[in-house]
Enzyme design. Structure first.
Site, mmCIF file in Angstrom:
data_model
loop_
_atom_site.group_PDB
_atom_site.id
_atom_site.type_symbol
_atom_site.label_atom_id
_atom_site.label_comp_id
_atom_site.label_asym_id
_atom_site.label_seq_id
_atom_site.Cartn_x
_atom_site.Cartn_y
_atom_site.Cartn_z
ATOM 1 N N GLY A 1 1.057 -1.226 -0.251
ATOM 2 C CA GLY A 1 0.165 0.011 -0.089
ATOM 3 C C GLY A 1 0.912 1.592 -0.437
ATOM 4 O O GLY A 1 0.420 2.179 -0.597
ATOM 5 N N ASN B 1 -8.166 3.250 8.281
ATOM 6 C CA ASN B 1 -6.970 2.081 9.249
ATOM 7 C C ASN B 1 -7.755 2.469 10.479
ATOM 8 O O ASN B 1 -7.734 0.978 11.979
ATOM 9 C CB ASN B 1 -5.902 2.225 8.925
ATOM 10 C CG ASN B 1 -5.394 3.645 8.694
ATOM 11 O OD1 ASN B 1 -6.003 4.389 8.347
ATOM 12 N ND2 ASN B 1 -4.201 3.780 9.553
ATOM 13 N N HIS C 1 -1.591 -8.187 3.150
ATOM 14 C CA HIS C 1 -1.704 -8.351 3.923
ATOM 15 C C HIS C 1 -2.534 -8.074 4.793
ATOM 16 O O HIS C 1 -2.259 -7.968 6.281
ATOM 17 C CB HIS C 1 0.465 -7.701 4.779
ATOM 18 C CG HIS C 1 0.432 -6.746 4.929
ATOM 19 N ND1 HIS C 1 0.443 -5.978 6.815
ATOM 20 C CD2 HIS C 1 0.515 -5.653 4.419
ATOM 21 C CE1 HIS C 1 0.483 -5.253 6.513
ATOM 22 N NE2 HIS C 1 0.370 -4.291 5.307
ATOM 23 N N THR D 1 11.904 -7.565 -10.640
ATOM 24 C CA THR D 1 11.723 -8.638 -10.995
ATOM 25 C C THR D 1 10.325 -9.067 -10.364
ATOM 26 O O THR D 1 10.194 -8.368 -8.486
ATOM 27 C CB THR D 1 12.825 -10.096 -10.492
ATOM 28 O OG1 THR D 1 13.810 -9.294 -11.802
ATOM 29 C CG2 THR D 1 12.040 -11.057 -10.559
ATOM 30 N N CYS E 1 1.556 2.090 12.626
ATOM 31 C CA CYS E 1 2.423 2.442 12.180
ATOM 32 C C CYS E 1 2.634 3.467 12.900
ATOM 33 O O CYS E 1 3.750 4.209 13.227
ATOM 34 C CB CYS E 1 2.179 3.319 10.787
ATOM 35 S SG CYS E 1 1.848 2.097 9.627
HETATM 36 C C1 LIG Z 1 -5.448 2.488 4.538
HETATM 37 C C2 LIG Z 1 -3.793 1.908 4.802
HETATM 38 N N1 LIG Z 1 -3.053 2.656 3.817
HETATM 39 C C3 LIG Z 1 -2.202 1.676 3.566
HETATM 40 C C4 LIG Z 1 -0.698 1.669 4.333
HETATM 41 C C5 LIG Z 1 0.406 0.663 4.103
HETATM 42 O O1 LIG Z 1 0.125 -0.648 3.330
HETATM 43 P P1 LIG Z 1 1.436 -1.568 3.202
HETATM 44 O O2 LIG Z 1 1.685 -2.026 4.707
HETATM 45 O O3 LIG Z 1 1.147 -2.454 2.199
HETATM 46 O O4 LIG Z 1 2.527 -0.322 2.791
HETATM 47 C C6 LIG Z 1 -1.661 1.008 5.706
HETATM 48 C C7 LIG Z 1 -1.232 -0.434 6.520
HETATM 49 O O5 LIG Z 1 -1.142 0.125 6.964
HETATM 50 C C8 LIG Z 1 -3.316 1.014 5.739
HETATM 51 O O6 LIG Z 1 -3.680 0.559 6.366
#
Ligand SMILES: Cc1ncc(COP(=O)(O)O)c(C=O)c1O
Length: 405
Positions: free
Chosen positions: A77, A171, A221, A257, A343
């Site tokens: 993401g 999230n 994931h 790749t 995060c």
């Molecule tokens: C809404 C949202 N966007 C982006 C991400 C980032 O995704 P990734 O962990 O695959 O880089 C997350 C994951 O925490 C998310 O919840």
């Protein structure tokens, strides 16, 4: 504490990441040992990998009613979100060449991006960096449930607006924005619309044709697929510039790749996702929310309700106690929770999402996110509803915050 606990783990942090489904692992395994080829190689082993890659692309594409060549695989993401915003901003057609500053040139440049205050950090920080490159960013407010105001969006769009990027399912608080309503405004005003659908993918229907979406970020994931895999949907022929230059993979938009085994796993996770799982998660979510609000006084739900909320998201403010303390106690009972997005949980800054919906510092510190998956059971929810009231009661007894009220 939880690390040493002998209790069964109850994993309620599925918004951070999910357990990889065994069916996904099984599907991936041959791509490590037998079908391990480079999908760009012409020989048999390479072509086997290529077939798996393209079949996966078909699965992801059809899950959102896109065409196969509208899907670019990425590392997740974060990369997809970076790719769309930087890729549009720096595309030569947008004439964002920093070496040219003539007034005439400036007139052709669209340098304005609209986001919300409740985006994921990878959108927020990409935009912060783009500001250092000359971008102007508008960060829209949201209401107390986390919804944007469509009139404000409309007013914010100018002829200079390059793209509007708005998270689909949040999230932290699970609020689901109305993509169709946002899309109409964006397209009437002549700007692109991108949505980050990492949390909503396979939980809320996405139809890029019906909803007329320009760009959609997806990842693996959060849906029981492997980490480090994602995709960006790019509506036919919209030009963006790549972040990675190299061998020209993914139509030149993402050299390197391809992570074939990961992509195979991603597609399998999409294939096995079902409406019945969504209904099941909804049921568990409502049971947990109602149970907490009924059993524990002075608590409130953060974010939207019912079908405007992600089926797996629960975020509760337990007034007068520290969310971190609740999380620590839950961990000692084997229950994994979170006090915000994964995060941001190492940061001491209060959650930007809870701040944006108007919570006080104290309310933010008292909030806990519990996010469920298809693997959780009613018994697990019952167990949480048994221990959580005791934890909160105990903490409130020793809380200086509770005493002053
Ligand atoms: C809404 C949202 N966007 C982006 C991400 C980032 O995704 P990734 O962990 O695959 O880089 C997350 C994951 O925490 C998310 O919840």
């Amino acid at each position: 504490m939880g690390l040493f606990s002998k209790r069964k783990t109850i994993y309620l942090d599925n918004a951070a990441t999910t357990k990889v489904d065994e069916a996904v692992v099984k599907e991936m395994l041959p791509y490590f040992s037998e079908k391990f080829g480079n999908a760009s190689s012409q020989h048999l082993v390479g072509q086997e990998a290529k077939r798996g890659l393209e079949e996966s692309r078909d699965i992801i594409a059809s899950s959102i009613n896109a065409k196969r060549d509208e899907i670019i695989f990425t590392s997740g993401g974060t990369e997809s979100n970076n790719l769309v915003l930087k890729g549009l901003f720096f595309h030569p057609d947008n004439k964002n060449n920093p070496s040219s500053n003539s007034a005439e040139f400036e007139g052709h440049r669209k340098n304005h991006i609209i986001i919300t205050k409740i985006e994921h950090d990878c959108i927020l920080n990409t935009c912060k960096w783009l500001e250092t490159q000359g971008a102007k960013i508008t960060r829209l407010d949201v209401d107390s449930k986390g919804f944007i105001n469509l009139n404000e969006l409309e007013k914010a769009i100018t002829p200079k607006t390059l793209v509007v990027s708005i998270i689909h399912g949040n999230n932290e608080i699970g609020t689901i924005q109305d993509l169709s309503a946002i899309e109409k405004i964006c397209h009437e005003k002549g700007t692109y619309f991108h949505t980050d659908a990492c949390q909503s993918y396979t939980k809320v229907p996405i139809d890029v044709k019906k909803q007329n979406l320009d760009f959609v970020t997806l990842n693996s994931h959060k849906i029981h697929g492997p980490k480090g895999v994602g995709a960006l949907y790019i509506k036919n022929n919209i030009k963006i510039t790549p972040l990675l230059h190299g061998g020209g993979h993914e139509k030149g938009l993402r050299s390197s790749t391809e992570n074939v085994s990961g992509i195979i796993g991603f597609a399998k996770a999409v294939k096995i996702a079902s409406n019945s799982n969504v209904k099941y998660m909804n049921k568990l979510r409502d049971k947990l929310i109602e149970g907490i609000l009924n059993k524990i006084p002075n608590t409130q739900l953060n974010g939207a309700e019912g079908d405007k909320r992600l089926c797996n998201n629960i975020n509760i403010c337990f007034n007068d106690v520290e969310g971190e303390a609740i999380g620590g106690y839950l961990d000692s009972y084997g229950i994994c929770s979170s006090t915000g997005s994964a995060c941001a949980s190492h940061s001491l800054d209060p959650s930007h999402v809870l701040t944006a919906i108007g919570l006080s510092h104290a309310q933010i510190n008292s909030s806990v996110r519990l996010s469920i998956s298809k693997f959780n059971t009613e018994e697990e929810i019952d167990y949480v509803l048994d221990v959580l009231p005791k934890i909160v009661e105990k903490l409130r007894k020793i809380s200086p915050l509770a005493k002053v009220n």
